[in-house]
Design a protein around this motif. Structure first.
Motif, PDB file in Angstrom:
ATOM      1  N   GLY A   1       0.786  -1.056  -0.173  1.00 62.98           N
ATOM      2  CA  GLY A   1       0.036  -0.127  -0.104  1.00 62.98           C
ATOM      3  C   GLY A   1       0.852   1.236  -0.027  1.00 62.98           C
ATOM      4  N   GLU A   2       2.010   1.304   0.590  1.00 65.13           N
ATOM      5  CA  GLU A   2       3.124   2.299   0.772  1.00 65.13           C
ATOM      6  C   GLU A   2       3.383   2.562  -0.608  1.00 65.13           C
ATOM      7  OE1 GLU A   2       5.600   2.180   3.908  1.00 65.13           O
ATOM      8  OE2 GLU A   2       4.251   2.860   5.346  1.00 65.13           O
ATOM      9  N   LEU A   3       3.794   1.480  -1.263  1.00 66.11           N
ATOM     10  CA  LEU A   3       4.182   1.764  -2.882  1.00 66.11           C
ATOM     11  C   LEU A   3       3.115   2.420  -3.744  1.00 66.11           C
ATOM     12  CD1 LEU A   3       6.100  -1.612  -3.192  1.00 66.11           C
ATOM     13  CD2 LEU A   3       7.045   0.417  -2.980  1.00 66.11           C
TER      14      LEU A   3
ATOM     15  N   LYS B   1       7.101  -2.332 -10.692  1.00 61.77           N
ATOM     16  CA  LYS B   1       6.097  -1.265 -11.384  1.00 61.77           C
ATOM     17  C   LYS B   1       6.677   0.105 -11.216  1.00 61.77           C
ATOM     18  CE  LYS B   1       1.984  -4.400 -11.681  1.00 61.77           C
ATOM     19  NZ  LYS B   1       0.661  -4.387 -11.170  1.00 61.77           N
ATOM     20  N   ARG B   2       7.170   0.573  -9.991  1.00 64.29           N
ATOM     21  CA  ARG B   2       7.521   1.607  -9.747  1.00 64.29           C
ATOM     22  C   ARG B   2       8.403   2.161 -10.829  1.00 64.29           C
ATOM     23  NH1 ARG B   2       3.791   3.968  -8.742  1.00 64.29           N
ATOM     24  NH2 ARG B   2       2.845   1.859  -9.217  1.00 64.29           N
TER      25      ARG B   2
ATOM     26  N   ASP C   1      12.397  10.814  -9.035  1.00 62.11           N
ATOM     27  CA  ASP C   1      13.252  10.279  -7.919  1.00 62.11           C
ATOM     28  C   ASP C   1      12.652   8.870  -7.714  1.00 62.11           C
ATOM     29  OD1 ASP C   1      14.658  12.625  -7.743  1.00 62.11           O
ATOM     30  OD2 ASP C   1      13.671  13.383  -6.185  1.00 62.11           O
ATOM     31  N   VAL C   2      11.412   8.535  -7.654  1.00 61.12           N
ATOM     32  CA  VAL C   2      11.073   6.877  -7.518  1.00 61.12           C
ATOM     33  C   VAL C   2      11.530   6.040  -8.478  1.00 61.12           C
ATOM     34  CG1 VAL C   2       9.094   5.686  -7.085  1.00 61.12           C
ATOM     35  CG2 VAL C   2       9.059   8.048  -6.312  1.00 61.12           C
ATOM     36  N   ARG C   3      11.496   6.647  -9.895  1.00 63.71           N
ATOM     37  CA  ARG C   3      12.073   5.684 -10.698  1.00 63.71           C
ATOM     38  C   ARG C   3      13.377   5.599 -10.769  1.00 63.71           C
ATOM     39  NH1 ARG C   3       8.765   9.442 -14.254  1.00 63.71           N
ATOM     40  NH2 ARG C   3      10.899  10.127 -15.428  1.00 63.71           N
ATOM     41  N   MET C   4      14.272   6.381 -10.449  1.00 65.35           N
ATOM     42  CA  MET C   4      15.728   6.396 -10.253  1.00 65.35           C
ATOM     43  C   MET C   4      16.138   5.636  -9.260  1.00 65.35           C
ATOM     44  SD  MET C   4      16.962   7.786 -13.169  1.00 65.35           S
ATOM     45  CE  MET C   4      18.613   7.783 -12.482  1.00 65.35           C
ATOM     46  N   SER C   5      15.428   5.546  -8.198  1.00 69.42           N
ATOM     47  CA  SER C   5      15.566   4.687  -6.795  1.00 69.42           C
ATOM     48  C   SER C   5      15.504   3.368  -7.191  1.00 69.42           C
ATOM     49  CB  SER C   5      14.826   5.213  -5.620  1.00 69.42           C
ATOM     50  OG  SER C   5      15.047   4.402  -4.516  1.00 69.42           O
ATOM     51  N   VAL C   6      14.437   3.063  -7.834  1.00 73.84           N
ATOM     52  CA  VAL C   6      13.939   1.618  -8.237  1.00 73.84           C
ATOM     53  C   VAL C   6      15.244   1.171  -9.285  1.00 73.84           C
ATOM     54  CG1 VAL C   6      12.652   0.038  -9.485  1.00 73.84           C
ATOM     55  CG2 VAL C   6      11.412   1.805  -7.942  1.00 73.84           C
ATOM     56  N   LEU C   7      15.476   2.048 -10.167  1.00 79.33           N
ATOM     57  CA  LEU C   7      16.462   1.880 -11.191  1.00 79.33           C
ATOM     58  C   LEU C   7      17.847   1.316 -10.658  1.00 79.33           C
ATOM     59  CD1 LEU C   7      16.611   1.089 -14.242  1.00 79.33           C
ATOM     60  CD2 LEU C   7      17.349   3.515 -14.629  1.00 79.33           C
TER      61      LEU C   7
END
Length: 354
Positions: A272-274, A313-314, A321-327
């Motif tokens: 849920g937090e994601l 999926k993020r 910032d979220v995309r870069m963190s996942v990557l």
């Protein structure tokens, strides 16, 4: 030899009935007593027990049991620990006296941080005796809840990387025994334990963190439900009972490392937090899952597939910032272990996502 010890204990009991006013004289008597007691076996003959009685009565007189001098207190605690060893499993004193005894014993543990101090060896013996004979269980019978909290807090405050293995194992044994023998683990004690977790705590040593993780690993069955409810309360916004240093994402990380099965009921909240619109929460959740994802030998994708799927999926999150963190986490994961089972699926997601 036995008769000589019996006679010495009788004489020491008589002399300590009215303790000398001189500190040096008192310390000399207490050291002699500690030596005599250490030479006695557990469950000695009745004649020995009888000869010990004057000393048993004298050593718990208020003027000794609550003596203000640091050295005298330690020697009194040493003598009493020897007495509990000799008389185990029987309790040698009534409940009120036992409460005072455990207050004295727990107080000696503060000095365990000074590994080079002259009294360190005596403190270690007291600790080892408490662990070996499981006399810490008596604290539960006496309902010394605040004292148990103090003992746990003291262990986390004083434990050091350079402690002998016997010190680390004795602390662990005492904490595990207390938790396993408790009918219910109280929230305040659970908070003390969880407050020692976290990679970024400035007020917690790595040794304390490892001790807490070892306790949780060994007591996962006893602690599981409480930790799960505790974390769910925090993730639901009920954080009035923790201080600003407490980071539940860091707690989740450490719990996953030592007892991942505890988190089965917590994962839906992490998923849920994601998905939340609150960027700070979403980003912290991404970093947590990413750290878990990148752990060597991590099986988070197998054990907690929904949260792993949502994490990937993020990669198409609307916030850079979220995309870069996942990557970044995915890159580290693949570089460290290109052959992991889900590598091909991750690469496909990256290709199609971008």
């Amino acid at each position: 030899m036995a008769q000589k010890l019996e006679q010495q204990l009788k004489e020491l009991g008589s002399k300590l009935h009215s303790p000398p006013s001189s500190k040096d004289a008192l310390l000399k008597l207490l050291k002699q007593a500690a030596t005599c007691l250490s030479e006695l076996d557990q469950s000695p003959p009745s004649t020995t027990v009888e000869s010990m009685q004057p000393f048993l009565n004298a050593i718990v007189k208020p003027e000794l049991l609550k003596h203000q001098d640091r050295d005298a207190k330690l020697l009194v605690a040493t003598c009493i620990c020897e007495i509990t060893r000799i008389t185990a499993p029987e309790a040698p004193y009534n409940d009120d006296v036992l409460k005072d005894i455990f207050h004295l014993i727990v107080g000696t543990f503060n000095g365990l941080s000074d590994t080079n101090g002259p009294s360190f060896g005596r403190r270690v013996v007291i600790l080892e005796t408490l662990a070996k004979y499981r006399s810490c269980v008596v604290m539960l019978d006496l309902e010394c809840d605040d004292l148990v909290n103090e003992m746990f807090s003291t262990f986390f405050a004083v434990v050091r990387d350079d402690h002998p293995e016997s010190v680390l194992s004795s602390m662990l044994t005492i904490m595990v025994v207390v938790l396993e023998e408790s009918e219910d683990v109280r929230d305040d004690l659970l908070l003390i334990l969880l407050s020692a977790l976290g990679r970024k705590r400035s007020d917690v040593t790595p040794a304390a963190r490892r001790l807490a993780m070892n306790v949780i690993e060994q007591c996962s069955g006893k602690l599981g439900a409480g930790i799960k409810q505790f974390l769910i309360s925090l993730m639901s916004g009920d954080n009035h009972f923790v201080n600003s240093e407490f980071d539940y994402h860091e707690v989740i990380y450490d719990v996953y490392c030592c007892a991942p099965q505890i988190l089965s009921g917590v994962v839906p909240y992490l998923t849920g937090e994601l998905l939340t619109d609150q960027l700070d929460t979403r980003l912290r959740a991404v970093r947590l899952v990413g750290d878990l994802f990148a752990l060597p030998g991590s099986t988070i994708c197998e054990a907690f597939q929904p949260v792993c799927s949502e994490f990937l999926k993020r990669l198409t999150d609307r916030v850079v910032d979220v995309r870069m963190s996942v990557l970044e986490h995915v890159k580290n994961c693949l570089l460290s272990n290109p052959s992991r089972s889900e590598a091909a699926a991750i690469i496909l997601i990256i290709i199609h996502g971008f």
